[in-house]
Design an enzyme around this catalytic site. Structure first.
Site, PDB file in Angstrom:
ATOM      1  N   GLY A 237       0.853  -1.174   0.000  1.00 37.64           N
ATOM      2  CA  GLY A 237       0.000   0.000   0.000  1.00 37.64           C
ATOM      3  C   GLY A 237       0.891   1.225   0.000  1.00 37.64           C
ATOM      4  N   SER A 238       0.443   2.324   0.589  1.00 33.85           N
ATOM      5  CA  SER A 238       1.318   3.489   0.713  1.00 33.85           C
ATOM      6  C   SER A 238       0.513   4.728   1.041  1.00 33.85           C
ATOM      7  CB  SER A 238       2.113   3.783  -0.565  1.00 33.85           C
ATOM      8  OG  SER A 238       2.907   2.689  -0.926  1.00 33.85           O
TER       9      SER A 238
END
Length: 802
Positions: A237-238
């Protein structure tokens, strides 16, 4: 130009190195007699504190050589494991039934992994992509980097003894070719497409005569597809935010990148600076096995990526010839499937041979994971279309970023190369510009096409998840092409959702819609993601934080650093006070757990009331709320969790107001209290006492929190019933906070949470992990004076001699 695939070891490559330990500020070169002589590729690797290499080279082949050498020095076992995977030889060394890990695919066993990658190898898939002229195929520079990377890796192997116990003396650690480097890059490109369906591709077989027809259940499939393509529980993700000069102290841009990636295995980042004087000068993080910087900055622009909501595959439902289930019909005309027979050598056993079936749309697939079956019957089969299986352009996109001088340069690279498979891009530059763009390679599924050509299954999966299932029997249901697309069947750059020069742009793995809450992005096709739907707590918390920062203004790199480690818990700000209040109001101060036993919760109520709503290592009450919240959200659907429902008119603040009247509320509280008591963990124990990793036999406390809590500094850890969270699975990885002042050197702070090397015998196995624990940063050394001024500077000159 075709890549040479011979093994360098076969021609007697020799690595010559010289090492000079230089005092602070020293710029002198080592003595002339220390310099290697002879021809071949060469590079200079200058190591600064924390083992960060600054690779100086004359051209792209030399740069690849230095990069391959330095990556092997830190990560040889992980790299070798990846090359074994893409060669299709895991079963030969580890047996067919062991799990291969998820770094390069979703395959559940070594055999299935080998069958897929063996098929890629036997079909010459990567060779064909390498042979395509740019921009459809990789450029000469990108191919030279691959060639050099393989040579550097091989040279390190030849010269050095492996000390990492994960592969010391292992027969499977062998020299590689440039083709192996390209194959690993290919595996990364198709992670979101064919990589998701490997078990279903390799298991696909025509139905036996007389077999009962099975069909996919649309309602079940829609829910399964929505879950499969959700980014909320993914292992990648981020967060990323860019601020324009309108919000900063000096009118220049700012960027904070916080990618969430696995802490172990082949999807780790590795940190470096790559320099070809006058051509390229870029610093940042590279996925292991990658010869370019994927996330980073140069003297003028910085960028990061977040995993996007765009669905990089679609399905074509095939109508089969009643007399032959391996023949499908398009506009009434028969088309024979292509057989791809693959033989896999197996440890202590006979080779295994299996057949895969391919169509004009892609491989036949019988599931996308166990929860999404796609049965092959006498009348119907499903083919998987993955446009990234024709995309080996990602390295050129990254090279373009490294050469860019502004956010416009970032956009130009994306437009020219169209190489990113499954990520968004967020960028800022020294001129004060900000950028968000969802420029990824997606199948050209327009809402009009989906409405016209979806099968009954597709009519439910596409709205629910963005997974289109098109009628493969109709020629007019082909994907078509955009004029500005570099390959058929994908969207061109003009169709990508984006936002330029907003005060802030932010993404936390939701769709493009709320990149800026004051300027929502709309008008894109469903395959890119949703519009007007509920956002994750991490998105909501992130937008709250960065919009408040933008309103405050006068921002600096220090503000980015504080945001990264604020460790605020959005779930707690919404629910902790109500939880403590409802807890205190429970009759007799007791709650009944799942086992039917009454639990005294008086102390838990007090601990929750005093908690500071952060996931700092010293926070008391954080662990209790975390365990309670996980249990509550697992038991109560999101739609019933809150009293005030979601509203598209107020998407950052809604839903809200926890419904504490649910019978699951008291049960989750009782279970959390009992769980901590059973583990001998005090209810008010500081988080870091029970959220940690062990490196070199010592505990290192880890700050941050899980996706369900919405914490920016995301940490997903494995729960040990006797010790708490004792290992991090994935979360914050290569973090960078970048800005500029009036000088030429970017003002950057970086942090690699799990450190440079996976080798427990390395000095750089846990040094940055200890910094992460203490919420401290590395001051980036980008300009020459800063590199040469490092008191820890070590210079290594590497060359191949033929």
């Amino acid at each position: 130009m075709r890549i040479r695939t011979r093994r360098l070891a076969a021609v007697g490559v020799t690595l010559l190195t010289s090492v000079a330990l230089l005092p602070a500020g020293a710029g002198a070169a080592p003595r002339d007699d220390a310099r290697p002589s002879g021809g071949g590729l060469h590079a200079t690797v200058r190591y600064t504190q924390y083992g960060i290499p600054h690779i100086l080279a004359d051209d792209y082949a030399d740069l690849g050589f230095g990069t391959g050498w330095a990556q092997a020095a830190d990560q040889v076992c992980t790299l070798a494991d990846g090359y074994l995977t893409v060669k299709g030889e895991r079963s030969r060394y580890f047996g067919p039934d062991a799990p291969p890990g998820s770094a390069l695919s979703s395959a559940s066993t070594n055999l299935k992994s080998d069958l897929y990658f063996g098929g890629v190898r036997d079909a010459g898939t990567v060779e064909k992509l390498l042979a395509q002229p740019a921009p459809a195929g990789p450029s000469r520079d990108a191919k030279e980097l691959m060639r050099g990377f393989a040579a550097g890796y091989n040279a390190w192997l030849k010269q050095n003894r492996i000390t990492d116990p994960a592969c010391a003396k292992a027969a499977w650690v062998r020299p590689i070719s440039a083709l192996d480097v390209a194959r690993q890059g290919y595996a990364v490109q198709v992670l979101g497409g064919q990589g998701r369906g490997i078990d279903g591709i390799t298991a696909a077989a025509p139905p036996a005569a007389g077999a009962k027809d099975r069909t996919a259940d649309p309602r079940h499939s829609a829910a399964a597809a929505r879950e499969l393509f959700s980014t909320r529980d993914a292992d990648m993700g981020s967060n990323a935010v860019a601020f324009s000069g309108k919000t900063t102290a000096n009118g220049k841009g700012l960027l904070l990148g916080n990618p969430h990636y696995p802490w172990h295995g082949g999807r780790r980042f590795w940190q470096s600076q790559q320099t070809i004087p006058g051509e390229l000068n870029v610093s940042g993080g590279s996925l292991l096995g990658t010869s370019v910087v994927n996330i980073g900055f140069n003297g003028d622009v910085a960028w990061s990526h977040t995993v996007a909501t765009g669905v990089p595959l679609n399905l074509h439902q095939l109508t089969l010839d009643p007399a032959d289930p391996t023949t499908y019909l398009v506009d009434g005309k028969p088309h024979k499937m292509t057989r791809r027979t693959v033989e896999v050598p197996v440890k202590d056993g006979a080779p295994v041979t299996r057949t895969q079936w391919w169509t004009r749309y892609g491989p036949v697939v019988t599931d996308l994971g166990p929860q999404l079956p796609l049965p092959w019957s006498a009348t119907t089969a499903y083919a998987l279309n993955d446009p990234n299986s024709a995309n080996l352009r990602g390295s050129d996109t990254d090279l373009g970023f490294g050469r860019a001088r502004s956010t416009d340069g970032i956009l130009k690279s994306l437009s020219d190369t169209q190489g990113l498979p499954w990520v968004n891009t967020v960028a800022a530059d020294r001129r004060g510009h900000s950028l968000f763009t969802q420029s990824q390679v997606l199948p050209r599924i327009t809402d009009e096409l989906a409405a016209r050509c979806s099968t009954p299954l597709g009519k439910v999966t596409y709205p629910a998840s963005g997974v289109a299932v098109l009628d493969g029997s109709r020629g007019d249901c082909a994907l078509g092409s955009d004029k500005d697309a570099v390959q058929p069947g994908i969207f061109g750059p003009s169709r990508m959702p984006g936002l330029k020069n907003a005060p802030y742009v932010e993404n936390s793995n939701d769709s493009a819609w709320l990149a800026n809450a004051d300027r929502p992005i709309t008008g894109y096709e469903r395959v890119f993601g949703t519009i007007g739907t509920q956002r994750s707590l991490r998105t909501r918390g992130g937008v709250e934080d960065v919009s408040a920062m933008a309103r405050k203004g006068r921002l600096t790199v220090g503000d980015l650093q504080r945001q990264q480690f604020a460790n605020r818990v959005p779930a707690a700000d919404l629910a902790a006070a109500d939880t403590a209040k409802a807890c205190a109001a429970l009759p007799g101060s007791t709650a009944t757990g799942s086992d039917g036993k009454a639990v005294d919760v008086r102390k838990a109520c007090r601990v929750l009331a005093r908690w500071d709503h952060t996931m700092d290592t010293g926070s008391r009450g954080a662990l209790l709320f975390d365990r309670f919240w996980r249990k509550l959200t697992a038991a109560v659907p999101d739609a019933r969790l809150w009293k005030v429902p979601f509203s598209a008119a107020d998407p950052v603040r809604a839903p809200n107001t926890l419904d504490t009247t649910s019978p699951q509320f008291a049960k989750a509280l009782a279970d959390a209290v009992s769980e901590l008591a059973a583990a001998d963990i005090a209810l008010d124990a500081p988080l870091g006492a029970n959220q940690y990793v062990v490196r070199g036999g010592k505990r290192i406390p880890v700050p941050g929190g899980t996706e369900a809590l919405g914490v920016w500094n995301k940490i997903e850890a494995s729960w040990d019933a006797k010790g708490g969270y004792t290992e991090v699975v994935h979360g914050s990885s290569h973090i960078q906070a970048v800005g500029w002042d009036e000088g030429r050197c970017p003002k950057a702070r970086t942090l690699l949470s799990y450190s440079q090397s996976a080798n427990p015998n390395s000095a750089h196995y846990s040094d940055q992990t200890k910094l992460f624990s203490k919420e401290r940063w590395v001051t980036s050394r980008f300009c020459e004076k800063d590199v040469l001024g490092d008191p820890h500077l070590k210079v290594v000159r590497v060359r191949e001699h033929r």
